[in-house]
Design an enzyme around this catalytic site. Structure first.
Site, mmCIF file in Angstrom:
data_model
loop_
_atom_site.group_PDB
_atom_site.id
_atom_site.type_symbol
_atom_site.label_atom_id
_atom_site.label_comp_id
_atom_site.label_asym_id
_atom_site.label_seq_id
_atom_site.Cartn_x
_atom_site.Cartn_y
_atom_site.Cartn_z
ATOM 1 N N GLY A 155 0.874 -1.175 0.000
ATOM 2 C CA GLY A 155 0.000 0.000 0.000
ATOM 3 C C GLY A 155 0.902 1.213 0.000
ATOM 4 O O GLY A 155 1.940 1.205 -0.654
ATOM 5 N N SER A 162 5.712 -5.601 -1.190
ATOM 6 C CA SER A 162 5.746 -4.239 -1.706
ATOM 7 C C SER A 162 6.096 -3.216 -0.618
ATOM 8 O O SER A 162 7.225 -3.193 -0.174
ATOM 9 C CB SER A 162 4.424 -3.948 -2.396
ATOM 10 O OG SER A 162 4.579 -2.882 -3.262
ATOM 11 N N ALA A 163 5.154 -2.413 -0.143
ATOM 12 C CA ALA A 163 5.491 -1.466 0.924
ATOM 13 C C ALA A 163 6.056 -2.212 2.136
ATOM 14 O O ALA A 163 6.965 -1.724 2.820
ATOM 15 C CB ALA A 163 4.264 -0.656 1.320
ATOM 16 N N HIS A 199 7.917 -3.432 -7.629
ATOM 17 C CA HIS A 199 7.197 -3.209 -8.896
ATOM 18 C C HIS A 199 8.167 -2.629 -9.924
ATOM 19 O O HIS A 199 7.804 -1.729 -10.687
ATOM 20 C CB HIS A 199 6.040 -2.213 -8.743
ATOM 21 C CG HIS A 199 4.996 -2.579 -7.736
ATOM 22 N ND1 HIS A 199 3.903 -3.341 -8.055
ATOM 23 C CD2 HIS A 199 4.862 -2.272 -6.422
ATOM 24 C CE1 HIS A 199 3.138 -3.475 -6.970
ATOM 25 N NE2 HIS A 199 3.703 -2.844 -5.974
ATOM 26 N N GLU A 201 7.900 -7.189 -10.942
ATOM 27 C CA GLU A 201 6.702 -7.889 -10.471
ATOM 28 C C GLU A 201 6.923 -9.382 -10.703
ATOM 29 O O GLU A 201 7.389 -9.792 -11.763
ATOM 30 C CB GLU A 201 5.471 -7.367 -11.179
ATOM 31 C CG GLU A 201 5.251 -5.905 -10.817
ATOM 32 C CD GLU A 201 3.856 -5.396 -11.096
ATOM 33 O OE1 GLU A 201 3.193 -5.923 -12.001
ATOM 34 O OE2 GLU A 201 3.436 -4.451 -10.390
HETATM 35 N N1 ASP Z 1 2.875 1.292 -3.355
HETATM 36 C C1 ASP Z 1 3.706 0.117 -3.467
HETATM 37 C C2 ASP Z 1 2.954 -1.053 -2.853
HETATM 38 O O1 ASP Z 1 2.988 -1.316 -1.685
HETATM 39 C C3 ASP Z 1 5.067 0.340 -2.862
HETATM 40 C C4 ASP Z 1 6.046 1.003 -3.823
HETATM 41 O O2 ASP Z 1 5.795 1.041 -5.032
HETATM 42 O O3 ASP Z 1 7.114 1.453 -3.367
HETATM 43 O O4 ASP Z 1 2.237 -1.677 -3.557
#
Ligand code: ASP
Length: 362
Positions: free
Chosen positions: A102, A134-135, A171, A206
């Site tokens: 997120g 991700s985050a 990503h 990804e």
């Molecule tokens: N917003 C991305 C995610 O958690 C984190 C990032 O792109 O740095 O999906």
């Protein structure tokens, strides 16, 4: 309770630490965490219950219920830290932790607000498995300075958990050569980071993941990672590679790459030389056109299937045009392949042009 301030660089890698950092939670064409399921199961093993951290999204209840349902389908119970009356205690008692993706700034701010950073660090140092997506992967690094997220809230610091000594850029998107968009590419943003900082950055495409265990840092998943270090050209790495060499100060450099032209290859084969030909394209390409007596090992599998290549024989590696085979050679060399590897210049296309026009071009 005194706060022991452990920063990433001070964290001892005692070999007990277990961390799985996933680039993204949903891969195009599949559902939430599907692409990571087998790795997650293998990583968690017989853990019964996982603690979820939903802070990266606004609606924590909805996020927790999605994650809970998905983990249940994999056979794990899940509780969410936002439902716990004492979040620190929940961390201290957790069997394993999963931090979802997120907005990275929102996630880190909440980790500070609830004073969870030291608790998570201590538990991970003690062997509690950590999964980030991700985050959740960004915050496992020393800082969050390589996220592309907007700073929608302000954490007290960009310093993050520092469970690993490298930064994640999740990503990771390769620049599109045909794009007319003039904003910075992810690569440019990371190079700007390196102008100001000296920490290795893993650009995780990804589908890619990094697994840290028993002191090694192995690239997993399907799509490879681009590694950025100050003072070095970016390096392409493949699933199965041990990435420790990129984070240790004495990185062995890749040897000079040998090349052979299609015409030379043909002459040497005609002369009866024993050359092993490895084709690193995809099976559908191999169906269209192939070199006689070549063995197909697609690029994404080359490191994991390295023992199928005989190091005692000279090996010519080829693809369609010569780029993928160069990546394969670099990855094999980094993985410690001892034999002689030669890149076919211009790939099978050059073979059709120079040697045998009956081999179809595509
Ligand atoms: N917003 C991305 C995610 O958690 C984190 C990032 O792109 O740095 O999906």
């Amino acid at each position: 309770m005194p706060l022991i301030h452990l920063r990433g660089e001070n964290m001892i890698d005692n070999g007990i630490k277990r961390v799985l950092l996933v680039s993204n939670s949903t891969l195009y064409g599949s559902s939430y965490l599907d692409h990571a399921e087998s790795e997650i199961r293998d990583f968690l093993g017989n853990v019964g219950r996982v603690l979820f951290v939903p802070y990266a999204l606004y609606d924590r209840d909805a996020y927790a219920s999605t994650a809970r349902e998905r983990y249940r389908a994999m056979g794990y119970d899940m509780e969410s830290v936002h439902e716990a009356s004492d979040p620190r205690r929940a961390v201290n008692e957790a069997e394993a932790i999963f931090i979802g993706g997120g907005n990275t700034f929102r996630l880190l701010k909440s980790l500070y607000d609830f004073d969870l950073l030291d608790s998570v660090r201590l538990r991970v140092e003690g062997g509690m498995p950590y999964i980030g997506s991700s985050a959740g992967s960004n915050v496992a690094g020393p800082t969050i300075r390589t996220t592309k997220d907007m700073p929608i809230v302000q954490p007290p610091s960009f310093d993050a958990l520092g469970l690993v000594s490298f930064q994640i850029s999740p990503h990771y998107l390769d620049p599109d050569p045909n794009s007319m968009h003039m904003g910075e590419t992810q690569e440019q943003r990371i190079l700007q980071f390196l102008e100001e900082n000296d920490t290795t950055v893993f650009g995780l495409r990804e589908g890619a993941m990094v697994r840290v265990e028993r002191g090694s840092t192995v690239l997993k998943g399907s799509s490879g990672a681009r590694i950025f270090r100050k003072g070095y050209a970016p390096a392409e790495t493949l699933p199965g590679e041990n990435l420790n060499q990129f984070i240790s100060p004495n990185t062995p450099e890749v040897r000079q790459m040998e090349e052979i032209t299609a015409t030379e290859l043909k002459q040497r084969l005609d002369g009866g030389e024993d050359l092993q030909i490895i084709d690193v394209r995809e099976p559908d390409e191999y169906e269209i056109a192939r070199l006689e007596n070549s063995k197909l090992i697609p690029l994404g599998q080359i490191v994991n299937r390295m023992d199928e290549i005989d190091p005692a024989r000279e090996t010519v590696v080829h693809c369609q045009g010569g780029k993928r085979s160069a990546k394969a050679i670099e990855a094999l060399q980094r993985a410690g392949f001892a034999g002689r590897l030669v890149n076919l210049k211009g790939g099978i296309t050059a073979w059709s042009d120079e040697v045998d026009p009956s081999v179809p071009k595509y």
